[in-house]
Design an enzyme around this catalytic site. Structure first.
Site, PDB file in Angstrom:
ATOM      1  N   GLY A  58       0.869  -1.177   0.000  1.00  0.00           N
ATOM      2  CA  GLY A  58       0.000   0.000   0.000  1.00  0.00           C
ATOM      3  C   GLY A  58       0.905   1.225   0.000  1.00  0.00           C
ATOM      4  O   GLY A  58       1.854   1.305   0.800  1.00  0.00           O
ATOM      5  N   ALA A  59       0.602   2.179  -0.890  1.00  0.00           N
ATOM      6  CA  ALA A  59       1.529   3.286  -1.135  1.00  0.00           C
ATOM      7  C   ALA A  59       1.918   4.057   0.140  1.00  0.00           C
ATOM      8  O   ALA A  59       3.113   4.205   0.449  1.00  0.00           O
ATOM      9  CB  ALA A  59       0.940   4.218  -2.192  1.00  0.00           C
ATOM     10  N   ARG A 101      10.132  -0.911  -4.727  1.00  0.00           N
ATOM     11  CA  ARG A 101       8.845  -0.827  -5.422  1.00  0.00           C
ATOM     12  C   ARG A 101       8.785   0.533  -6.130  1.00  0.00           C
ATOM     13  O   ARG A 101       8.647   1.577  -5.475  1.00  0.00           O
ATOM     14  CB  ARG A 101       7.679  -0.994  -4.443  1.00  0.00           C
ATOM     15  CG  ARG A 101       7.733  -2.342  -3.704  1.00  0.00           C
ATOM     16  CD  ARG A 101       6.384  -2.812  -3.236  1.00  0.00           C
ATOM     17  NE  ARG A 101       5.505  -3.155  -4.339  1.00  0.00           N
ATOM     18  CZ  ARG A 101       4.188  -3.373  -4.197  1.00  0.00           C
ATOM     19  NH1 ARG A 101       3.629  -3.263  -3.003  1.00  0.00           N
ATOM     20  NH2 ARG A 101       3.449  -3.703  -5.230  1.00  0.00           N
ATOM     21  N   ASP A 251      -1.491   4.839  -6.383  1.00  0.00           N
ATOM     22  CA  ASP A 251      -0.054   4.744  -6.087  1.00  0.00           C
ATOM     23  C   ASP A 251       0.709   5.941  -6.618  1.00  0.00           C
ATOM     24  O   ASP A 251       1.798   6.252  -6.137  1.00  0.00           O
ATOM     25  CB  ASP A 251       0.520   3.450  -6.661  1.00  0.00           C
ATOM     26  CG  ASP A 251       0.055   2.270  -5.830  1.00  0.00           C
ATOM     27  OD1 ASP A 251      -1.093   1.822  -6.026  1.00  0.00           O
ATOM     28  OD2 ASP A 251       0.814   1.846  -4.940  1.00  0.00           O
ATOM     29  N   LYS A 262      -3.562  -0.328  -8.533  1.00  0.00           N
ATOM     30  CA  LYS A 262      -3.480  -1.778  -8.673  1.00  0.00           C
ATOM     31  C   LYS A 262      -4.036  -2.272  -9.997  1.00  0.00           C
ATOM     32  O   LYS A 262      -5.068  -1.791 -10.456  1.00  0.00           O
ATOM     33  CB  LYS A 262      -4.222  -2.409  -7.488  1.00  0.00           C
ATOM     34  CG  LYS A 262      -4.275  -3.920  -7.478  1.00  0.00           C
ATOM     35  CD  LYS A 262      -2.911  -4.583  -7.588  1.00  0.00           C
ATOM     36  CE  LYS A 262      -1.874  -4.077  -6.609  1.00  0.00           C
ATOM     37  NZ  LYS A 262      -0.491  -4.487  -6.973  1.00  0.00           N
TER      38      LYS A 262
HETATM   39  O1  MRU Z   1       0.735  -3.785  -4.643  1.00  0.00           O
HETATM   40  P1  MRU Z   1       0.056  -3.083  -3.505  1.00  0.00           P
HETATM   41  O2  MRU Z   1      -0.798  -3.989  -2.677  1.00  0.00           O
HETATM   42  O3  MRU Z   1       1.018  -2.273  -2.682  1.00  0.00           O
HETATM   43  O4  MRU Z   1      -0.930  -2.061  -4.237  1.00  0.00           O
HETATM   44  C1  MRU Z   1      -1.716  -1.235  -3.443  1.00  0.00           C
HETATM   45  C2  MRU Z   1      -2.638  -0.387  -4.235  1.00  0.00           C
HETATM   46  O5  MRU Z   1      -2.660  -0.417  -5.433  1.00  0.00           O
HETATM   47  C3  MRU Z   1      -3.460   0.591  -3.454  1.00  0.00           C
HETATM   48  O6  MRU Z   1      -4.677   0.820  -4.089  1.00  0.00           O
HETATM   49  C4  MRU Z   1      -2.691   1.905  -3.360  1.00  0.00           C
HETATM   50  O7  MRU Z   1      -1.398   1.689  -2.894  1.00  0.00           O
HETATM   51  C5  MRU Z   1      -3.361   2.868  -2.481  1.00  0.00           C
HETATM   52  S1  MRU Z   1      -3.194   2.386  -0.801  1.00  0.00           S
HETATM   53  C6  MRU Z   1      -3.930   3.531   0.188  1.00  0.00           C
END
Ligand code: MRU
Length: 366
Positions: A58-59, A101, A251, A262
């Site tokens: 999660g970002a 990431r 993100d 995502k």
């Molecule tokens: O690969 P992830 O699980 O880190 O991807 C997360 C997402 O795409 C979320 O929608 C995004 O980070 C927003 S989190 C508040």
């Protein structure tokens, strides 16, 4: 165990990442929902691995974790380093963390903010232990600010959800993805806390199953009614009139309003437009990157194809089959109804207001 995970606040909030006695602690998100285990990161390598392996994801959450990771490096190097050496080690640590990431800007945003504090302290000739203390304080500030921003997103976004509304969300943009309240889940949590009836449809979110494993768990903990669907069911649900709006996280949001989120988010945005449903993106201003003009410039993380060919460690595709795994996609701004940040709701044209919101996120706390 849940009580251990619960923060001192409301029960719908829990700690995703925290600092404890010189270590960075995390809920291991790869083991939820069945096992609630805590990981203790004592080295930079531990922190980098936790981010890469998505034990924390999660970002905003990976940004907070990386900030604590740099505080850890500072504490450990302050005992034997002079200021130039510390700065060089912190810079190397920043590069290591950023490389884990590439898509979520919150990671490099947080590490850049930490390095600015370190450089300022070094410029002022602070002693190495003082520099380390300032970095830990800055990491705590980034953490606290994220929680406050998510609550503000909830306040701004709650009114967009119709009474008795049915909201579709994708991936996990909840407390686990942030300091503990969420971005896409924040308007849902806030509206629910105000006593508003609603129902959430949760995409399972192949291949990592953040929806099925994490969002479903979070909403269940918060007693918010939900129905889990596979990603391929979303169009049919919209066609049947079961969905009133879509809310997702982000993100990275670039200057023209294009959004990386995502994988599968773009598909939902196209479906929402086809069914004339509002499509909302909720994110703190630390997710805005106005240095990129449009979404084609956003680096898309390519993950191990085995996350596609296997499910929970079990091979499901024929051995040796080729599989692709872009972890994110780009939703063009013209498919987005509004972007909700902690500063308010932005409607098209996104550019000028996004720039103003991003500007407010740039300055580190003194
Ligand atoms: O690969 P992830 O699980 O880190 O991807 C997360 C997402 O795409 C979320 O929608 C995004 O980070 C927003 S989190 C508040």
């Amino acid at each position: 165990m849940l009580s251990e995970l619960a923060a001192s606040g409301p029960t719908t909030e829990f700690r995703t990442v925290w600092w404890d006695a010189g270590a960075v602690c995390l809920i291991d998100q790869t083991r939820l929902p069945h096992t609630q285990a805590i990981i203790t990161c004592r080295t930079l390598a531990d922190v980098a691995h936790a981010i890469k392996a998505m034990q924390v994801r999660g970002a905003p959450a990976i940004g907070i974790t990386a900030a604590y990771g740099l505080a850890l490096v500072a504490q450990q190097t302050a005992v034997f380093s002079d200021l130039p050496t510390m700065l060089a080690l912190l810079e190397a640590a920043r590069e290591t963390l950023n490389a884990q990431r590439p898509t979520a800007i919150n990671l490099s945003w947080a590490t850049a903010r930490m390095l600015r504090v370190a450089e300022r302290a070094a410029y002022m000739q602070a002693e190495p232990p003082t520099l380390a203390a300032r970095l830990l304080a800055e990491a705590h500030t980034i953490h606290a600010e994220d929680l406050a921003m998510c609550h503000a997103i909830g306040r701004h976004g709650a009114s967009l959800i119709p009474e008795r509304g049915h909201v579709l969300t994708h991936c996990n943009a909840g407390g686990l993805a942030t300091a503990g309240y969420g971005t896409a889940l924040a308007p849902i949590r806030t509206a629910h806390a105000a006593g508003r009836a609603m129902h959430v449809y949760v995409d399972e979110t192949r291949p990592f199953l953040q929806g099925a494993r994490l969002t479903a768990w979070e909403l269940q903990q918060a007693n918010i009614p939900l129905t889990l669907i596979t990603d391929s069911m979303a169009g049919f649900m919209m066609q049947q009139g079961a969905i009133d709006c879509v809310i997702v996280g982000a993100d990275r949001i670039v200057a023209n309003g294009d959004v990386a989120n995502k994988i599968g988010t773009y598909t939902l945005a196209v479906l929402a437009q086809a069914h004339q449903l509002p499509f909302y993106v909720a994110a703190p201003s630390s997710t805005i990157d106005v240095t990129l003009a449009d979404g084609s410039e956003i680096p898309i993380e390519q993950r191990d194809p085995r996350e596609v060919t296997q499910l929970a460690g079990q091979q499901i595709a024929p051995l040796g089959v080729a599989a692709a795994h872009p972890a994110f996609d780009i939703t063009p701004h013209h498919l987005i109804t509004a972007i909700i940040t902690e500063q308010g709701v932005i409607t098209p044209p996104f550019g000028p207001t996004l720039a103003a919101h991003a500007h407010a996120a740039l300055a580190p706390a003194e």
